[in-house]
Design a protein around this motif. Structure first.
Motif, short mmCIF file in Angstrom:
data_model
loop_
_atom_site.label_atom_id
_atom_site.label_comp_id
_atom_site.label_asym_id
_atom_site.label_seq_id
_atom_site.Cartn_x
_atom_site.Cartn_y
_atom_site.Cartn_z
N THR A 163 -32.51 6.40 8.67
CA THR A 163 -31.68 5.54 7.83
C THR A 163 -30.21 5.89 8.03
OG1 THR A 163 -31.87 7.10 6.01
CG2 THR A 163 -33.50 5.33 6.11
N TYR A 164 -29.34 5.07 7.47
CA TYR A 164 -27.91 5.32 7.55
C TYR A 164 -27.41 6.03 6.29
CZ TYR A 164 -27.14 2.42 11.69
OH TYR A 164 -27.15 1.91 12.96
N GLU A 165 -26.40 6.87 6.48
CA GLU A 165 -25.76 7.52 5.34
C GLU A 165 -24.92 6.50 4.57
OE1 GLU A 165 -23.47 10.60 7.12
OE2 GLU A 165 -25.08 12.08 6.96
N ALA A 166 -24.49 6.90 3.39
CA ALA A 166 -23.63 6.04 2.58
C ALA A 166 -22.28 5.84 3.27
CB ALA A 166 -23.43 6.66 1.20
N ARG A 167 -21.61 4.77 2.89
CA ARG A 167 -20.30 4.44 3.47
C ARG A 167 -19.22 4.67 2.40
NH1 ARG A 167 -18.90 0.39 7.61
NH2 ARG A 167 -21.08 -0.27 7.64
N ASP A 168 -18.21 5.47 2.73
CA ASP A 168 -17.06 5.68 1.85
C ASP A 168 -15.98 4.65 2.15
OD1 ASP A 168 -17.78 8.07 0.32
OD2 ASP A 168 -17.74 9.09 2.26
N VAL A 169 -15.43 4.05 1.10
CA VAL A 169 -14.39 3.04 1.26
C VAL A 169 -13.16 3.44 0.46
CG1 VAL A 169 -13.77 0.61 0.95
CG2 VAL A 169 -16.12 1.23 1.58
N SER A 170 -12.00 3.41 1.09
CA SER A 170 -10.72 3.70 0.43
C SER A 170 -9.81 2.50 0.59
CB SER A 170 -10.05 4.94 1.04
OG SER A 170 -10.86 6.09 0.90
N VAL A 171 -9.31 1.98 -0.51
CA VAL A 171 -8.43 0.81 -0.47
C VAL A 171 -7.11 1.18 -1.12
CG1 VAL A 171 -8.18 -1.63 -1.02
CG2 VAL A 171 -10.48 -0.67 -0.69
N SER A 172 -6.03 1.15 -0.34
CA SER A 172 -4.69 1.43 -0.87
C SER A 172 -4.11 0.14 -1.44
CB SER A 172 -3.76 1.96 0.23
OG SER A 172 -4.26 3.18 0.74
N ILE A 173 -3.61 0.21 -2.68
CA ILE A 173 -3.07 -0.99 -3.32
C ILE A 173 -1.68 -0.71 -3.90
CG2 ILE A 173 -5.39 -1.79 -3.92
CD1 ILE A 173 -4.69 -1.09 -6.87
N ARG A 174 -0.98 -1.78 -4.22
CA ARG A 174 0.34 -1.68 -4.87
C ARG A 174 0.38 -2.67 -6.03
NH1 ARG A 174 4.63 -3.03 -0.80
NH2 ARG A 174 4.54 -0.80 -0.28
N VAL A 175 0.86 -2.19 -7.19
CA VAL A 175 1.05 -3.06 -8.34
C VAL A 175 2.49 -2.94 -8.83
CG1 VAL A 175 -1.36 -2.99 -9.08
CG2 VAL A 175 0.24 -1.28 -9.94
N HIS A 176 2.96 -3.98 -9.50
CA HIS A 176 4.34 -4.02 -9.98
C HIS A 176 4.37 -4.21 -11.49
CE1 HIS A 176 6.07 -4.59 -5.88
NE2 HIS A 176 4.90 -5.17 -5.66
N GLY A 177 5.46 -3.77 -12.10
CA GLY A 177 5.70 -3.98 -13.52
C GLY A 177 7.18 -3.89 -13.80
N ALA A 178 7.58 -4.38 -14.94
CA ALA A 178 9.00 -4.32 -15.30
C ALA A 178 9.44 -2.88 -15.50
CB ALA A 178 9.27 -5.15 -16.55
N THR A 179 8.50 -2.02 -15.89
CA THR A 179 8.76 -0.59 -16.07
C THR A 179 7.59 0.18 -15.50
OG1 THR A 179 7.66 -0.52 -18.23
CG2 THR A 179 10.03 -1.08 -18.22
N ALA A 180 7.71 1.52 -15.48
CA ALA A 180 6.60 2.35 -15.01
C ALA A 180 5.38 2.15 -15.89
CB ALA A 180 7.03 3.82 -14.99
N ASP A 181 5.59 2.07 -17.21
CA ASP A 181 4.46 1.84 -18.12
C ASP A 181 3.80 0.51 -17.84
OD1 ASP A 181 4.79 4.26 -19.37
OD2 ASP A 181 5.93 3.47 -21.07
N ALA A 182 4.59 -0.51 -17.55
CA ALA A 182 4.03 -1.83 -17.25
C ALA A 182 3.23 -1.80 -15.95
CB ALA A 182 5.15 -2.86 -17.17
N ALA A 183 3.68 -1.01 -14.98
CA ALA A 183 2.93 -0.89 -13.72
C ALA A 183 1.58 -0.22 -13.96
CB ALA A 183 3.75 -0.09 -12.71
N LEU A 184 1.56 0.79 -14.84
CA LEU A 184 0.29 1.44 -15.19
C LEU A 184 -0.66 0.48 -15.89
CD1 LEU A 184 1.31 5.02 -16.43
CD2 LEU A 184 -0.29 4.47 -14.57
N ILE A 185 -0.08 -0.34 -16.77
CA ILE A 185 -0.90 -1.33 -17.46
C ILE A 185 -1.49 -2.33 -16.46
CG2 ILE A 185 -0.82 -3.27 -19.09
CD1 ILE A 185 1.26 -1.64 -20.70
N ALA A 186 -0.69 -2.70 -15.45
CA ALA A 186 -1.18 -3.62 -14.41
C ALA A 186 -2.32 -3.00 -13.62
CB ALA A 186 -0.04 -4.01 -13.48
N LEU A 187 -2.24 -1.69 -13.35
CA LEU A 187 -3.33 -0.99 -12.66
C LEU A 187 -4.57 -0.94 -13.55
CD1 LEU A 187 -4.50 0.74 -10.36
CD2 LEU A 187 -3.45 2.74 -11.46
#
Length: 255
Positions: free
Chosen positions: A45-69
């Protein structure tokens, strides 16, 4: 085919910077014994597959960017679900967490991070089932399933008898060698599904494991049916020709 980064119902395509995944590797051979002691498969059988996805989110402030994430990851399914890479294929995967959070921008209003997923079943699956063009008229006929890829794929075939119960079933790919038919010995109640997963090497009748009634004719236990690249002519017969099954086909493949 177009890029589609989506997990469950959450589409984060517009946020993707980079997609990376591990190449699946073979593990030690696994066996699936039948009740009579015959080994159905000795394929590694095959082993599991690891997936890494790099993303970018925006917000009016750092707190808003965290909320978007949070709006993305907090709404991800908590269990196993479909992880799309393109519109035509998906992995069955789990979301395992967020890594490498970094704030950018003049006021920290841009957040970049890595989303991690684990596909315990490393096969990609076609997003839309290939439907039999002779639905309800399979008995005594052949039909064509087109594998549009460049390598063999292992289909999942779902049979549902119409008009009454179906007794026994034989499936043969007349195009792909070796031409060993697979046969199910048993009864499928009208309106219920017999699902043969040739990639995972499973057979269920109305959700119940039915490998005990599943065998190859003339071949070896490891000769699970596959689809070669291009058109494949499939023949399906039953012992109850007045109750032909409808059929839906999906395929799994290692790209």
């Amino acid at each position: 085919m177009a890029l589609l980064a989506k997990f469950g119902t959450i589409d984060f395509t517009a946020n993707v910077l980079e997609w990376q995944e591990s190449a699946p590797k073979r593990t030690n051979p696994q066996t699936a014994p039948r009740k009579d002691g015959v080994t159905l498969s000795e394929d590694p059988t095959y082993e599991a597959r690891d997936v890494s996805v790099s993303i970018r989110v925006h917000g009016a402030t750092a707190d808003a960017a965290l909320i978007a994430l949070d709006a993305i990851v907090n709404n991800f399914p908590t269990g196993r679900d479909k992880l799309y890479k393109y519109t035509d294929r998906y992995l069955n995967a789990y979301f395992t967490g967020v890594e490498n959070i970094n704030f950018a921008g003049s006021i920290g209003d841009v957040l970049e991070c890595t989303l991690r997923f684990l596909a315990d079943d490393p096969y990609y699956y076609t997003a839309t089932p290939i439907q039999d063009s002779q639905t309800g008229k399979i008995q005594g006929n052949t039909f064509v399933v087109n594998n549009t890829g460049l390598s063999i794929v292992f289909p999942t075939m779902t049979f549902r008898p119409s008009g009454g119960d179906m007794t026994s079933l034989k499936i043969t790919n007349l195009t792909a060698a070796p031409l060993y038919p697979w046969a199910f010995q048993g009864t499928v109640i009208a309106g219920q599904d017999l699902i043969a997963n040739f990639q995972n090497k499973t057979l269920t009748n109305n959700g119940v494991n039915s490998l005990g009634g599943w065998k190859t004719i003339g071949g070896t236990a490891a000769s699970w049916l596959w689809l070669q690249a291009g058109n494949n002519t499939i023949e399906v017969t039953t012992l109850t020709p007045n109750n032909p099954p409808t059929l839906a086909v999906t395929t799994a493949f290692i790209p």
